[in-house]
Write a protein that holds these residues in place. Structure first.
Motif, PDB file in Angstrom:
ATOM      1  N   GLY A 276       0.667  -0.808   0.126  1.00  0.00           N
ATOM      2  CA  GLY A 276      -0.045  -0.161  -0.002  1.00  0.00           C
ATOM      3  C   GLY A 276       0.724   1.441   0.396  1.00  0.00           C
ATOM      4  O   GLY A 276       2.200   1.685   0.715  1.00  0.00           O
ATOM      5  N   SER A 277       0.438   2.063  -0.586  1.00  0.00           N
ATOM      6  CA  SER A 277       0.705   3.457  -0.679  1.00  0.00           C
ATOM      7  C   SER A 277       0.109   4.814  -0.197  1.00  0.00           C
ATOM      8  O   SER A 277      -0.958   4.984  -0.612  1.00  0.00           O
ATOM      9  CB  SER A 277       1.090   4.149  -2.023  1.00  0.00           C
ATOM     10  OG  SER A 277       1.972   5.295  -2.223  1.00  0.00           O
ATOM     11  N   HIS A 278       0.190   5.249   1.055  1.00  0.00           N
ATOM     12  CA  HIS A 278       0.113   6.577   1.302  1.00  0.00           C
ATOM     13  C   HIS A 278       0.521   8.132   0.794  1.00  0.00           C
ATOM     14  O   HIS A 278       1.482   7.938   1.219  1.00  0.00           O
ATOM     15  CB  HIS A 278      -0.403   6.456   2.964  1.00  0.00           C
ATOM     16  CG  HIS A 278      -1.057   5.425   3.202  1.00  0.00           C
ATOM     17  ND1 HIS A 278      -2.238   5.271   3.818  1.00  0.00           N
ATOM     18  CD2 HIS A 278      -0.311   3.820   3.733  1.00  0.00           C
ATOM     19  CE1 HIS A 278      -2.068   3.953   4.470  1.00  0.00           C
ATOM     20  NE2 HIS A 278      -0.577   3.685   3.997  1.00  0.00           N
ATOM     21  N   GLN A 279      -0.409   9.041   0.712  1.00  0.00           N
ATOM     22  CA  GLN A 279       0.039  10.009   0.102  1.00  0.00           C
ATOM     23  C   GLN A 279      -0.324  10.641   1.335  1.00  0.00           C
ATOM     24  O   GLN A 279      -1.584  11.400   1.994  1.00  0.00           O
ATOM     25  CB  GLN A 279      -0.741  10.459  -0.307  1.00  0.00           C
ATOM     26  CG  GLN A 279      -0.721   9.571  -2.216  1.00  0.00           C
ATOM     27  CD  GLN A 279       1.041   9.481  -3.067  1.00  0.00           C
ATOM     28  OE1 GLN A 279       1.493  11.088  -2.716  1.00  0.00           O
ATOM     29  NE2 GLN A 279       1.081   9.061  -3.231  1.00  0.00           N
ATOM     30  N   LEU A 280       0.600  11.769   2.176  1.00  0.00           N
ATOM     31  CA  LEU A 280       0.506  12.516   2.906  1.00  0.00           C
ATOM     32  C   LEU A 280       0.099  14.022   3.248  1.00  0.00           C
ATOM     33  O   LEU A 280       0.465  14.736   4.019  1.00  0.00           O
ATOM     34  CB  LEU A 280       1.469  11.969   3.961  1.00  0.00           C
ATOM     35  CG  LEU A 280       1.927  10.833   4.533  1.00  0.00           C
ATOM     36  CD1 LEU A 280       2.671  10.738   5.942  1.00  0.00           C
ATOM     37  CD2 LEU A 280       0.523  10.325   5.291  1.00  0.00           C
ATOM     38  N   GLY A 281       0.240  14.500   1.253  1.00  0.00           N
ATOM     39  CA  GLY A 281      -0.066  15.503   1.626  1.00  0.00           C
ATOM     40  C   GLY A 281       1.888  16.435   1.324  1.00  0.00           C
ATOM     41  O   GLY A 281       2.444  15.831   1.625  1.00  0.00           O
ATOM     42  N   SER A 282       1.398  17.448   0.134  1.00  0.00           N
ATOM     43  CA  SER A 282       2.446  18.355   0.055  1.00  0.00           C
ATOM     44  C   SER A 282       3.886  17.492  -0.689  1.00  0.00           C
ATOM     45  O   SER A 282       5.363  17.262  -0.223  1.00  0.00           O
ATOM     46  CB  SER A 282       3.240  18.835   0.997  1.00  0.00           C
ATOM     47  OG  SER A 282       2.283  20.440   0.939  1.00  0.00           O
ATOM     48  N   GLY A 283       3.595  16.231  -1.261  1.00  0.00           N
ATOM     49  CA  GLY A 283       4.007  15.694  -1.644  1.00  0.00           C
ATOM     50  C   GLY A 283       4.895  14.582  -0.928  1.00  0.00           C
ATOM     51  O   GLY A 283       5.660  13.459  -1.851  1.00  0.00           O
ATOM     52  N   ILE A 284       4.412  13.979   0.193  1.00  0.00           N
ATOM     53  CA  ILE A 284       5.531  13.811   1.278  1.00  0.00           C
ATOM     54  C   ILE A 284       4.567  11.575   1.030  1.00  0.00           C
ATOM     55  O   ILE A 284       3.197  11.995   0.950  1.00  0.00           O
ATOM     56  CB  ILE A 284       5.205  13.971   2.343  1.00  0.00           C
ATOM     57  CG1 ILE A 284       6.183  15.409   2.667  1.00  0.00           C
ATOM     58  CG2 ILE A 284       5.448  12.883   3.209  1.00  0.00           C
ATOM     59  CD1 ILE A 284       5.574  15.982   4.071  1.00  0.00           C
ATOM     60  N   TYR A 285       5.249  10.627   1.113  1.00  0.00           N
ATOM     61  CA  TYR A 285       4.655   9.378   1.039  1.00  0.00           C
ATOM     62  C   TYR A 285       4.913   8.795   2.108  1.00  0.00           C
ATOM     63  O   TYR A 285       6.238   8.143   2.543  1.00  0.00           O
ATOM     64  CB  TYR A 285       4.516   8.881  -0.469  1.00  0.00           C
ATOM     65  CG  TYR A 285       5.910   8.679  -1.180  1.00  0.00           C
ATOM     66  CD1 TYR A 285       6.408   7.436  -0.495  1.00  0.00           C
ATOM     67  CD2 TYR A 285       6.772   9.991  -1.453  1.00  0.00           C
ATOM     68  CE1 TYR A 285       8.092   6.883  -0.535  1.00  0.00           C
ATOM     69  CE2 TYR A 285       8.220   9.418  -1.415  1.00  0.00           C
ATOM     70  CZ  TYR A 285       8.561   8.569  -1.535  1.00  0.00           C
ATOM     71  OH  TYR A 285       9.834   7.674  -1.674  1.00  0.00           O
ATOM     72  N   VAL A 286       4.334   7.342   2.515  1.00  0.00           N
ATOM     73  CA  VAL A 286       5.067   6.847   3.188  1.00  0.00           C
ATOM     74  C   VAL A 286       4.171   5.506   2.549  1.00  0.00           C
ATOM     75  O   VAL A 286       3.093   4.606   1.914  1.00  0.00           O
ATOM     76  CB  VAL A 286       4.268   6.028   4.685  1.00  0.00           C
ATOM     77  CG1 VAL A 286       4.472   5.324   5.321  1.00  0.00           C
ATOM     78  CG2 VAL A 286       4.434   7.627   5.338  1.00  0.00           C
TER      79      VAL A 286
END
Length: 476
Positions: A276-286
């Motif tokens: 899975g991939s989470h987008q945290l906003g402002s181009g930040i990802y986990v």
């Protein structure tokens, strides 16, 4: 191994024996059958051996090595006058070598450990490349940055502003834009509005890794040449603009040639994984990945003492977990993505016993294979658009450090069921690696993408290690 020499014409020759194996030799005078009696008339038998006074059998397990000199006198009491004969022996007992000191054994053990790790690495790299391609997408099953659905306010994200032509034109407030590659943009960039297909949330993909290299010989080690292949298949869906997840399977094959005498490890791996991939906003990802593997090995060992080749089989299981966090930073046509990563692998190779029927068959106990690696790296992507698609060349730099690694093996000769077992630990492997990657991605239309990347791992004292990765995806 025992040899004998006779000191007189009535002498006999003892068969070969080996320390750790029961020794049994019966000496009979001419005529073959009792009543005879046997005694050690001079010297002593080696420790662990005993003489049966009635049958003349020498039995037992030698507990030491070296040459033992002794004489056995046999007495024939069947006639009125007792007849005797004396046989003098020089019994040379040679202990079998400790298998843990045998370079062929050590090389085979290490080959299995590193093959297990490569099986995990191949799947991790394939799935993580897919996760990287999900960054910045929203509502679309497309591939990489330029293939996505744009929504109201989407251009506030720098990555979208860089890759979506509507953002560049200030048209992000038009509401949902449900296409890539439509005709409205008029520039062939694949960012125009309007799509007869609507939302396309699913993507199916395949990725593969071909890895090859060698380990240079050093003190106590044999050279190794390996070829490893891993292919992955998956399907994922974007459940929201900030989250996508999928499931996949993988297959792997690994071959290691050890030294020059024919020792070899051939392995296969079957994998199931979720990611899975989470987008945290402002181009930040986990990003995260978890997988489970079933391992099978066909092994061939060169026996240093005899020159024979012994074939055997081994199975195993392992699981892996990977987490990565980073940020996409836009500057002109370049995208810079620094990231950190942690990889955990926990596995067990089941114990096995060689079955060639010789005195040199070995028994291996269950063997744990554990690795924890930390990574710090950055990717540089450049975007070049053309009519009908885009070309995205990239450069990757990565530093890896093994914070934990364990692959200790316990081995003994097969007949020594209770041991003692000798320990074989990993040796000659650098904890630090530097990786350089060069690659490119080709996007065609709104639904197809192909990528290829060459990787070179540099580690002091570990020989060459190179890989080629390829991937293809189609959305629907």
């Amino acid at each position: 191994r025992a040899t004998t020499q006779s000191a007189n014409s009535a002498g006999a020759t003892l068969p070969a024996a080996t320390q750790g194996v029961a020794y049994n030799q019966t000496v009979l005078a001419s005529g073959g059958i009792a009543p005879y009696s046997f005694t050690v008339s001079s010297g002593t038998l080696p420790a662990g051996l005993a003489l049966n006074a009635t049958s003349g059998a020498i039995t037992g397990t030698p507990t030491g090595s070296g040459v033992a000199n002794f004489a056995i006198t046999v007495t024939d009491s069947t006639s009125g006058t007792r007849a005797t004969a004396t046989i003098t022996y020089a019994l040379d007992i040679v202990a079998r070598p400790d298998p843990a000191t045998d370079r062929e054994v050590r090389g085979l053990v290490q080959a299995q450990v590193m093959a297990s790790r490569r099986f995990a690495d191949a799947q991790v790299n394939n799935f993580m490349r897919r996760l990287e391609s999900l960054h910045g997408q929203s509502g679309s099953g497309g591939f990489q940055n330029g293939l996505r659905i744009s929504t109201r306010g989407y251009c506030e994200d720098s990555l979208t502003a860089w890759t979506n032509g509507l953002c560049a034109k200030g048209e992000s407030k038009l509401g949902p834009v449900a296409s890539v590659g439509g005709d409205d943009a008029g520039d062939g960039s694949g960012t125009g509005g309007g799509s007869a297909r609507g939302e396309l949330p699913w993507t199916i993909w395949a990725g593969g890794t071909i890895r090859f290299g060698d380990r240079d010989p050093a003190t106590g080690r044999l050279s190794q040449e390996f070829e490893s292949e891993g292919i992955s298949f998956g399907a994922d869906r974007r459940f929201s603009p900030s989250f996508a997840a999928g499931i996949g399977v993988g297959l792997g094959r690994d071959t290691v040639d050890i030294g020059d005498n024919g020792s070899r490890s051939q392995g296969e791996a079957k994998t199931i994984a979720i990611y899975g991939s989470h987008q945290l906003g402002s181009g930040i990802y986990v990003d995260w990945l978890g997988g489970y593997q079933w391992l099978d090995f066909d092994l061939r060992r060169y026996v240093t003492t005899t020159g024979a080749l012994i074939n055997s089989n081994r199975s195993g299981r392992q699981w892996f977990v990977t987490g990565s966090a980073g940020a996409d930073i836009e500057t002109g046509n370049w995208m810079i993505t620094p990231y950190v990563r942690i990889d955990l692998t926990r596995g067990r190779l089941n114990g096995y016993t060689e079955n060639s029927g010789t005195l040199f068959d070995l028994r291996f106990l269950d063997q744990d294979v554990d690795f924890t690696s930390l990574g710090l790296g950055t990717k540089l992507n450049y975007e070049h658009r053309f009519i009908g698609g885009a070309l995205l060349p990239r450069l990757r730099l990565e530093y890896l450090y093994d914070a934990e690694r364990n692959g200790e093996a316990l081995v003994a000769y097969r007949d020594l069921t209770s041991g003692p077992f000798s320990s074989i630990s990993l040796a000659g492997l650098a904890r630090e690696q530097f990786m350089l990657g060069l690659g490119t991605e080709l996007q065609l239309g709104e639904a197809f993408s192909f990528e290829v990347e060459y990787l070179n791992r540099i580690a002091s004292g570990s020989g060459s290690d190179q890989a080629v990765q390829m991937g293809v995806s189609v959305k629907f």
